[in-house]
Write a protein that holds these residues in place. Structure first.
Motif, PDB file in Angstrom:
ATOM      1  N   TRP A 141       1.444  -1.350  -0.024  1.00  0.00           N
ATOM      2  CA  TRP A 141       0.009   0.103  -0.146  1.00  0.00           C
ATOM      3  C   TRP A 141       1.083   0.957   0.136  1.00  0.00           C
ATOM      4  O   TRP A 141       1.594   1.067   0.371  1.00  0.00           O
ATOM      5  CB  TRP A 141      -0.618   0.487   1.170  1.00  0.00           C
ATOM      6  N   SER A 142       0.249   2.655   0.125  1.00  0.00           N
ATOM      7  CA  SER A 142       0.955   3.819  -0.282  1.00  0.00           C
ATOM      8  C   SER A 142       2.031   3.630   0.584  1.00  0.00           C
ATOM      9  O   SER A 142       2.914   5.120   1.112  1.00  0.00           O
ATOM     10  CB  SER A 142       0.359   5.137  -0.622  1.00  0.00           C
ATOM     11  N   ASN A 143       1.289   3.497   2.045  1.00  0.00           N
ATOM     12  CA  ASN A 143       1.895   3.685   3.598  1.00  0.00           C
ATOM     13  C   ASN A 143       2.965   2.847   3.914  1.00  0.00           C
ATOM     14  O   ASN A 143       3.267   2.515   4.768  1.00  0.00           O
ATOM     15  CB  ASN A 143       0.854   3.970   4.545  1.00  0.00           C
ATOM     16  N   GLY A 144       3.019   2.364   3.036  1.00  0.00           N
ATOM     17  CA  GLY A 144       4.326   0.903   3.247  1.00  0.00           C
ATOM     18  C   GLY A 144       4.012  -0.075   3.797  1.00  0.00           C
ATOM     19  O   GLY A 144       4.227  -1.473   3.461  1.00  0.00           O
ATOM     20  N   ASP A 145       2.616  -0.708   3.697  1.00  0.00           N
ATOM     21  CA  ASP A 145       1.748  -1.671   4.601  1.00  0.00           C
ATOM     22  C   ASP A 145       1.984  -2.871   3.171  1.00  0.00           C
ATOM     23  O   ASP A 145       1.449  -2.203   2.172  1.00  0.00           O
ATOM     24  CB  ASP A 145       0.526  -2.005   4.888  1.00  0.00           C
ATOM     25  N   ALA A 146       1.952  -4.394   3.382  1.00  0.00           N
ATOM     26  CA  ALA A 146       1.715  -5.137   2.160  1.00  0.00           C
ATOM     27  C   ALA A 146       0.240  -5.202   2.115  1.00  0.00           C
ATOM     28  O   ALA A 146      -0.661  -5.301   3.342  1.00  0.00           O
ATOM     29  CB  ALA A 146       2.584  -6.161   3.020  1.00  0.00           C
ATOM     30  N   VAL A 147       0.174  -5.069   0.683  1.00  0.00           N
ATOM     31  CA  VAL A 147      -0.905  -5.595   0.387  1.00  0.00           C
ATOM     32  C   VAL A 147      -1.296  -7.331   0.595  1.00  0.00           C
ATOM     33  O   VAL A 147      -0.378  -8.426   0.153  1.00  0.00           O
ATOM     34  CB  VAL A 147      -1.179  -5.397  -1.804  1.00  0.00           C
ATOM     35  N   THR A 148      -2.729  -7.482   1.236  1.00  0.00           N
ATOM     36  CA  THR A 148      -2.209  -8.944   1.240  1.00  0.00           C
ATOM     37  C   THR A 148      -4.171  -9.117   1.318  1.00  0.00           C
ATOM     38  O   THR A 148      -4.960  -8.597   1.235  1.00  0.00           O
ATOM     39  CB  THR A 148      -3.007  -9.465   3.255  1.00  0.00           C
ATOM     40  N   ALA A 149      -3.988 -11.108   0.693  1.00  0.00           N
ATOM     41  CA  ALA A 149      -5.226 -11.735   0.747  1.00  0.00           C
ATOM     42  C   ALA A 149      -6.499 -11.156   1.542  1.00  0.00           C
ATOM     43  O   ALA A 149      -7.826 -10.875   1.193  1.00  0.00           O
ATOM     44  CB  ALA A 149      -5.786 -12.825   1.015  1.00  0.00           C
ATOM     45  N   ASN A 150      -6.249 -10.908   3.068  1.00  0.00           N
ATOM     46  CA  ASN A 150      -7.637 -10.703   3.322  1.00  0.00           C
ATOM     47  C   ASN A 150      -8.258  -8.588   3.259  1.00  0.00           C
ATOM     48  O   ASN A 150      -9.121  -8.512   3.774  1.00  0.00           O
ATOM     49  CB  ASN A 150      -6.715  -9.836   5.293  1.00  0.00           C
ATOM     50  N   ASP A 151      -7.325  -8.360   2.434  1.00  0.00           N
ATOM     51  CA  ASP A 151      -7.253  -6.721   2.701  1.00  0.00           C
ATOM     52  C   ASP A 151      -8.605  -6.741   0.669  1.00  0.00           C
ATOM     53  O   ASP A 151      -9.477  -6.166   0.950  1.00  0.00           O
ATOM     54  CB  ASP A 151      -6.552  -6.011   1.562  1.00  0.00           C
ATOM     55  N   PHE A 152      -8.630  -8.257   0.429  1.00  0.00           N
ATOM     56  CA  PHE A 152      -9.391  -7.981  -0.807  1.00  0.00           C
ATOM     57  C   PHE A 152     -11.235  -9.004   0.076  1.00  0.00           C
ATOM     58  O   PHE A 152     -12.516  -8.236  -0.255  1.00  0.00           O
ATOM     59  CB  PHE A 152      -9.294  -8.929  -1.862  1.00  0.00           C
ATOM     60  N   VAL A 153     -10.720  -9.928   0.667  1.00  0.00           N
ATOM     61  CA  VAL A 153     -12.128 -10.221   2.109  1.00  0.00           C
ATOM     62  C   VAL A 153     -12.398  -8.802   2.976  1.00  0.00           C
ATOM     63  O   VAL A 153     -13.755  -8.911   3.097  1.00  0.00           O
ATOM     64  CB  VAL A 153     -11.694 -11.148   2.654  1.00  0.00           C
ATOM     65  N   PHE A 154     -11.480  -7.874   3.023  1.00  0.00           N
ATOM     66  CA  PHE A 154     -11.733  -6.711   3.780  1.00  0.00           C
ATOM     67  C   PHE A 154     -13.621  -6.236   2.683  1.00  0.00           C
ATOM     68  O   PHE A 154     -14.467  -5.610   2.487  1.00  0.00           O
ATOM     69  CB  PHE A 154     -10.999  -5.546   4.376  1.00  0.00           C
ATOM     70  N   ALA A 155     -12.315  -5.576   1.747  1.00  0.00           N
ATOM     71  CA  ALA A 155     -13.319  -4.603   0.156  1.00  0.00           C
ATOM     72  C   ALA A 155     -14.542  -5.726   0.402  1.00  0.00           C
ATOM     73  O   ALA A 155     -15.202  -4.384  -0.089  1.00  0.00           O
ATOM     74  CB  ALA A 155     -12.183  -4.658  -0.498  1.00  0.00           C
TER      75      ALA A 155
ATOM     76  N   LYS B 216     -12.251 -16.957   0.665  1.00  0.00           N
ATOM     77  CA  LYS B 216     -11.678 -16.717   1.694  1.00  0.00           C
ATOM     78  C   LYS B 216      -9.368 -16.451   1.738  1.00  0.00           C
ATOM     79  O   LYS B 216      -9.261 -16.532   0.534  1.00  0.00           O
ATOM     80  CB  LYS B 216     -11.717 -18.077   1.874  1.00  0.00           C
ATOM     81  N   ALA B 217      -9.041 -15.578   2.565  1.00  0.00           N
ATOM     82  CA  ALA B 217      -7.780 -15.710   3.129  1.00  0.00           C
ATOM     83  C   ALA B 217      -7.484 -16.819   3.154  1.00  0.00           C
ATOM     84  O   ALA B 217      -7.540 -16.914   4.277  1.00  0.00           O
ATOM     85  CB  ALA B 217      -7.393 -14.704   3.248  1.00  0.00           C
ATOM     86  N   GLN B 218      -6.345 -17.471   2.636  1.00  0.00           N
ATOM     87  CA  GLN B 218      -5.698 -19.574   2.403  1.00  0.00           C
ATOM     88  C   GLN B 218      -4.398 -18.798   3.761  1.00  0.00           C
ATOM     89  O   GLN B 218      -4.541 -18.859   4.765  1.00  0.00           O
ATOM     90  CB  GLN B 218      -5.539 -19.328   1.492  1.00  0.00           C
ATOM     91  N   ASP B 219      -3.950 -18.186   3.265  1.00  0.00           N
ATOM     92  CA  ASP B 219      -3.155 -16.620   3.757  1.00  0.00           C
ATOM     93  C   ASP B 219      -2.469 -15.722   3.286  1.00  0.00           C
ATOM     94  O   ASP B 219      -3.347 -15.077   2.806  1.00  0.00           O
ATOM     95  CB  ASP B 219      -1.105 -18.259   3.805  1.00  0.00           C
ATOM     96  N   ASP B 220      -2.110 -14.837   4.010  1.00  0.00           N
ATOM     97  CA  ASP B 220      -1.661 -13.501   3.163  1.00  0.00           C
ATOM     98  C   ASP B 220      -1.298 -13.310   1.817  1.00  0.00           C
ATOM     99  O   ASP B 220      -1.405 -12.859   1.219  1.00  0.00           O
ATOM    100  CB  ASP B 220      -0.347 -13.168   3.770  1.00  0.00           C
ATOM    101  N   ARG B 221      -0.850 -14.074   1.404  1.00  0.00           N
ATOM    102  CA  ARG B 221      -0.505 -13.895   0.200  1.00  0.00           C
ATOM    103  C   ARG B 221      -1.761 -15.038  -1.097  1.00  0.00           C
ATOM    104  O   ARG B 221      -1.289 -15.298  -2.414  1.00  0.00           O
ATOM    105  CB  ARG B 221       1.077 -14.632  -0.374  1.00  0.00           C
ATOM    106  N   THR B 222      -2.475 -15.598  -0.475  1.00  0.00           N
ATOM    107  CA  THR B 222      -3.064 -17.015  -1.178  1.00  0.00           C
ATOM    108  C   THR B 222      -4.840 -16.003  -1.297  1.00  0.00           C
ATOM    109  O   THR B 222      -5.613 -16.151  -0.069  1.00  0.00           O
ATOM    110  CB  THR B 222      -3.192 -18.575  -1.365  1.00  0.00           C
ATOM    111  N   LEU B 223      -5.226 -15.609  -2.297  1.00  0.00           N
ATOM    112  CA  LEU B 223      -6.932 -15.624  -2.254  1.00  0.00           C
ATOM    113  C   LEU B 223      -7.889 -16.672  -2.424  1.00  0.00           C
ATOM    114  O   LEU B 223      -7.732 -17.064  -4.087  1.00  0.00           O
ATOM    115  CB  LEU B 223      -7.324 -14.715  -2.917  1.00  0.00           C
ATOM    116  N   VAL B 224      -8.812 -17.716  -2.262  1.00  0.00           N
ATOM    117  CA  VAL B 224      -9.316 -18.559  -2.571  1.00  0.00           C
ATOM    118  C   VAL B 224     -11.105 -18.240  -2.895  1.00  0.00           C
ATOM    119  O   VAL B 224     -11.620 -17.168  -2.279  1.00  0.00           O
ATOM    120  CB  VAL B 224      -9.462 -19.858  -2.186  1.00  0.00           C
TER     121      VAL B 224
END
Length: 567
Positions: A124-138, A180-188
């Motif tokens: 993200w623009s603030n330096g945080d990692a973009v994760t699968a959970n960010d898609f689940v949240f959105a 589902k976020a299977q882990d930070d880098r995997t979205l199912v």
């Protein structure tokens, strides 16, 4: 896609309109919506040409962006902005082909129901990692029935298993929805039905990730400092009604292929002023999808600036909406009378002047049909009605009798502020007077107000345009289902809804197209909830030194790979 602001302006046959306007609607200020731009590779030089020292792209936007929230967006102005600021799992190129975005690769199960996306390392623009959970949240935020205001494109996520039931409150636990976020880098992602164009949808803004910092902050999308984004550019300045500025995002994973350092844009809704700014060298590109070109200047510009001028058909449509819940347009015969009493050929030949094609259907040329190589409009002709002034008068008389009118109630046609829209509105109002004997008042409204009035049903007749969100007839048809956030005409036809529900779950594409044909007949011939006018073309002016502008089948423009040469 999206409501279009430009005579569809924003994108409309807009490029053929290819969705769309802005959806999202279409939605832009241009009556012509032509937009081609130059395409080029993104290398540092083109032959012996060298990059300019100042990589600042200068544009004009014909209206403010109504919202910078991907979950609330539904128009073409927002589409242009969000495409710069965010990136989804997939990116779609100008030919409608999917390429890796935040997801560097993916697998699809043999039954076409389960998509496993593997996310690349991105920030993200603030330096945080973009994760699968960010898609689940959105996605949860879009579907959550508690979200206020209700996201207009929530139904776009109904492709997910149990998404519709969660959005309607029939299922309370979001864990039952197919993401589902299977882990930070995997979205199912698990779908309700196999959907051939699902990957294409992943480039649409409703599916973009959103940073969790927005939770509990209703005003996050109104302040530059609280907009944390993951796309090629950050919004760094926004003065309502005056200007916007985007700056290259140095945390973007593909930043090395982004040559621009900044994009600045004025906000001026006078098309003639935009063209003058272009001629004076104050902006590098004019016209759709973010700006507008006056129709009466098109013939001159073709001759005066032949190397800059571009005109391209796009998969979009320019039309008028009838509010089917208010008088006098709560009567189908009156709606048909108005639709049959104008001359579309005169409008495109004498008013818009950009080689548009008169429309007698709703789905434009350029949208896939029964096969990837087929065109729906070629397979099914748009022959749902004819222009017949004598028959129109009979239908008006019949409708008035059915309503018990001795005189027709006052009628007002609204359109968003634009020279092109105004000229079309005045021409059509004059045709209604001459051919139907009806006086119609015309009224222009600022884009944001105009969109809200349409959504709230505070209108009788309104200008509209639609460009596709993805390359399938469904992107044009599902917006008129009962309860859809884009159903501004308030259509409520159970047979229509049933046909689309069947098309949604049908695997046989030929059967799906047959359903769309029947549904289009209900919409245009039987109900006449919308009055088709023409299929868009996109008109733009592009400086010869501006390279890499990519305009899609739908008229949408991608500035992320643009660069400027020395000049």
């Amino acid at each position: 896609m999206k409501k279009s602001k430009s005579l569809l302006l924003i994108i409309a046959l807009v490029l053929v309109i290819g969705t769309v306007l802005a959806g999202c609607g279409n939605n832009t200020n241009s009556a012509n919506n032509g937009n081609k731009g130059n395409t080029a590779n993104t290398g540092n030089t083109a032959g012996d040409e060298k990059l300019a020292a100042d990589q600042t792209l200068r544009l004009n936007m014909s209206a403010d962006v109504p919202t910078f929230d991907p979950g609330q967006a539904q128009d073409s102005q927002a589409h242009v902005a969000l495409k710069l600021m965010y990136e989804g799992l997939v990116r779609v190129d100008k030919d409608g082909k999917e390429a890796p975005g935040v997801a560097e690769k993916w697998e699809v199960s043999p039954d076409g129901l389960v998509y496993t996306f593997h996310l690349r390392e991105s920030k993200w623009s603030n330096g945080d990692a973009v994760t699968a959970n960010d898609f689940v949240f959105a996605w949860k935020r879009v579907l959550d029935p508690a979200t206020v205001p209700a996201p207009p494109y929530a139904q776009q996520l109904y492709y997910l298993k149990n998404a519709e039931q969660f959005n309607k409150g029939e299922i309370k636990d979001f864990a039952e929805v197919g993401v589902k976020a299977q882990d930070d880098r995997t979205l199912v992602v698990t779908l309700k039905n196999p959907t051939a164009y699902f990957l294409n949808l992943m480039d649409f803004y409703t599916f973009y990730p959103v940073h969790k910092s927005v939770e509990g902050n209703d005003k996050w999308a109104t302040e530059v400092k609280t907009m944390i984004t993951n796309g090629p550019f950050n919004l760094t300045s926004w003065i309502t009604g005056q200007s916007v500025e985007y700056t290259k995002n140095d945390t973007y994973w593909d930043k090395d292929n982004v040559k621009l350092t900044k994009i600045t844009s004025t906000i001026v809704n006078e098309a003639s002023t935009e063209v003058l700014s272009y001629k004076n060298g104050e902006i590098d590109r004019a016209g759709a999808p973010n700006g507008d070109i006056p129709p009466d200047q098109i013939p001159v510009l073709k001759t005066e600036l032949p190397d800059d001028f571009t005109l391209k058909p796009v998969a979009s449509i320019y039309y008028y909406e009838f509010n089917t819940l208010v008088e006098p347009f709560d009567n189908a015969n009156i709606r048909k009378a108005f639709a049959m009493s104008i001359s579309r050929q005169d409008i495109v030949d004498k008013v818009t002047l950009a080689s548009q094609v008169p429309a007698f259907g709703y789905i434009p040329p350029g949208i896939k049909g029964s096969t990837d190589a087929a065109d729906y409009r070629s397979e099914y002709k748009d022959d749902y009605f004819t222009e017949d002034y004598a028959e129109a008068k009979k239908l008006l008389e019949l409708g008035m009798k059915e309503k018990g009118y001795t005189t027709l109630p006052p009628v007002t046609l609204i359109y968003n502020t634009s020279e092109g829209h105004k000229k079309i509105a005045l021409a059509i109002a004059d045709m209604w007077k001459n051919n139907l004997g009806v006086e119609v008042k015309t009224e222009n409204q600022e884009w944001g107000v105009f969109i809200k009035n349409r959504q709230n049903g505070d209108y009788q007749v309104a200008r509209a345009g639609w460009n596709p969100d993805y390359n399938d007839p469904m992107t044009f048809m599902d917006m008129w289902k009962k309860g859809n956030g884009n159903n501004d005409i308030k259509l409520d036809n159970p047979e229509y809804d049933k046909l689309l529900d069947e098309a949604f779950s049908e695997v046989d594409n030929a059967k799906r197209m047959a359903n769309f044909r029947k549904a289009e007949e209900i919409l245009v011939k039987n109900e006449m909830g919308i009055m088709p006018i023409y299929y868009y073309t996109n008109v733009s002016l592009v400086k010869p030194y501006l390279k890499g502008v990519s305009v899609g089948y739908d008229g949408a423009v991608d500035y992320s790979k643009v660069y400027l040469l020395e000049h």
